[in-house]
Design an enzyme around this catalytic site. Structure first.
Site, short mmCIF file in Angstrom:
data_model
loop_
_atom_site.label_atom_id
_atom_site.label_comp_id
_atom_site.label_asym_id
_atom_site.label_seq_id
_atom_site.Cartn_x
_atom_site.Cartn_y
_atom_site.Cartn_z
CD GLU A 1 -1.75 -2.55 7.08
OE1 GLU A 1 -2.93 -2.92 6.89
OE2 GLU A 1 -0.83 -3.35 7.30
N GLY A 2 -2.75 0.16 2.66
CA GLY A 2 -3.81 0.25 1.65
C GLY A 2 -3.72 -0.93 0.68
CG HIS A 3 -0.37 -1.21 -1.95
ND1 HIS A 3 0.56 -0.32 -1.48
CD2 HIS A 3 -0.71 -0.76 -3.18
CE1 HIS A 3 0.79 0.62 -2.38
NE2 HIS A 3 0.03 0.38 -3.43
N GLY B 1 -8.41 -0.10 -5.26
CA GLY B 1 -8.76 0.73 -4.11
C GLY B 1 -9.66 1.89 -4.51
CB ALA C 1 6.34 2.24 -2.76
CG LEU C 2 3.68 -3.36 -1.78
CD1 LEU C 2 3.68 -4.88 -1.60
CD2 LEU C 2 2.58 -2.94 -2.74
CG MET D 1 -2.29 4.67 4.61
SD MET D 1 -1.88 3.01 5.15
CE MET D 1 -2.09 3.24 6.91
P1 AMP Z 1 -0.71 2.01 -6.57
O1 AMP Z 1 0.41 1.13 -6.14
O2 AMP Z 1 -0.69 3.36 -5.93
O3 AMP Z 1 -0.92 2.04 -8.05
O4 AMP Z 1 -2.02 1.33 -5.97
C1 AMP Z 1 -2.33 0.00 -6.24
C2 AMP Z 1 -3.75 -0.26 -5.78
O5 AMP Z 1 -3.85 0.00 -4.38
C3 AMP Z 1 -4.77 0.66 -6.46
O6 AMP Z 1 -5.95 -0.07 -6.78
C4 AMP Z 1 -5.03 1.71 -5.42
O7 AMP Z 1 -6.30 2.30 -5.52
C5 AMP Z 1 -4.91 0.89 -4.15
N1 AMP Z 1 -4.63 1.78 -3.01
C6 AMP Z 1 -3.62 2.68 -2.93
N2 AMP Z 1 -3.71 3.37 -1.77
C7 AMP Z 1 -4.79 2.88 -1.12
C8 AMP Z 1 -5.43 3.20 0.12
N3 AMP Z 1 -4.97 4.15 0.93
N4 AMP Z 1 -6.54 2.52 0.46
C9 AMP Z 1 -7.03 1.56 -0.37
N5 AMP Z 1 -6.48 1.21 -1.54
C10 AMP Z 1 -5.39 1.87 -1.92
#
Ligand code: AMP
Length: 279
Positions: free
Chosen positions: A35-37, A147, A32-33, A184
């Site tokens: 911009e943070g990813h 992140g 569910a990607l 995000m």
């Molecule tokens: P997730 O898919 O939520 O498990 O996140 C995967 C990676 O993306 C993790 O290392 C998170 O910390 C990073 N991440 C998620 N949201 C953000 C964001 N808004 N800014 C930076 N990194 C993020």
């Protein structure tokens, strides 16, 4: 871009990348990607020859009453986004592949795993540490990218990598926010318009702490009182925790003099949101 489903194919591909003398960067995600990813992907591309993204909604990091079943799964769209971003390899394993039946080996980072989200989500960081250890074992990347958004996760994984002697460099990228300040998150798509506005209280509380700290207030209890005052102004957000802690040990600290992590978690409707700020 290769999209691989099995551990065997992924190991072979990573071995080929290494044989070609290339460095490998890994970005673990649950899909569910947003911009943070993508910011992690770009950081990986800036320092590695080849970039792999894993997409796996990891069941062991969800509690029995949490949103594992309803967590957004958008693999096809994610693959399109990653292909356009120039990613080399996507690894999207099955639950059975990652957790063969009867699997009973887990990675526990004692102490750290029980703090912040670990206190509210028992077993969460055991699941995170276990799946990331498996991914590091499968990919053996030079660098892995995480992140700052998940600050407690960063502390747990740094400690795991250090203690288990993984030969990987942990890279941490800044929080990417919406223009209005909301951090995000894949879970943001579950918010209604009203909840989306209510969710802004997290970043507002953190900004208030930042302003006060920059203004010379260094006592954690006073800064926390300010944050709690802001958070109380939004009844739509049910506070889980707001703490000022050491970024490495996640233990409460009385003053922010020597650097601090201000971390907040709250539920808006049924969606649990987290945010933080490094002082
Ligand atoms: P997730 O898919 O939520 O498990 O996140 C995967 C990676 O993306 C993790 O290392 C998170 O910390 C990073 N991440 C998620 N949201 C953000 C964001 N808004 N800014 C930076 N990194 C993020």
């Amino acid at each position: 871009m290769l999209v691989l489903r099995t551990i065997a194919e992924t190991r072979t591909t990573c071995a080929r990348i290494r044989l070609a003398g290339k460095t490998l960067g890994l970005v673990p995600t649950m899909g569910a990607l947003h911009e943070g990813h993508l910011s992690l992907v770009r950081a990986a591309q800036a320092s590695c020859d080849a970039v792999a993204v894993s997409i796996f909604v990891n069941p062991t990091q969800f509690g029995p009453k949490e949103d594992f079943a309803s967590y957004p799964r958008t693999l096809e769209q994610d693959c399109r986004i990653l292909e356009a971003a120039g990613v080399d390899l996507v690894f999207a394993p099955s639950v059975q592949g990652m957790y063969p039946s009867g699997a009973s080996a887990f990675v526990e980072v004692a102490g750290l795993s029980d703090r912040l989200d670990g206190a509210s989500r028992p077993g969460h960081f055991r699941g995170v540490a276990t799946v990331v250890a498996k991914l590091l074992n499968i990919f053996a990347p030079e660098r892995a990218f995480f992140g700052q958004k998940d600050a407690a996760q960063v502390a747990v994984l740094r400690k795991m990598v250090h203690d288990l002697r993984f030969a990987v460099q942990v890279e941490v990228c800044p929080i990417v926010r919406e223009p209005d300040g909301l951090a995000m998150s894949s879970r943001n798509r579950n918010l209604s318009d009203i909840q989306r506005r209510q969710a802004l209280i997290l970043s507002r509380a953190l900004l208030t702490v930042q302003r006060k700290a920059q203004g010379g207030e260094h006592e954690s209890s006073k800064l926390l009182a300010e944050a709690l005052g802001v958070l109380a102004g939004e009844p739509g957000a049910e506070l889980d925790y707001c703490r000022i802690v050491d970024p490495d040990t996640l233990e409460d600290i009385p003053s922010v003099d020597r650097g601090a992590l201000v971390a907040v978690a709250a539920r808006v409707g049924t969606t649990r949101l987290i945010d933080n700020l490094l002082l």
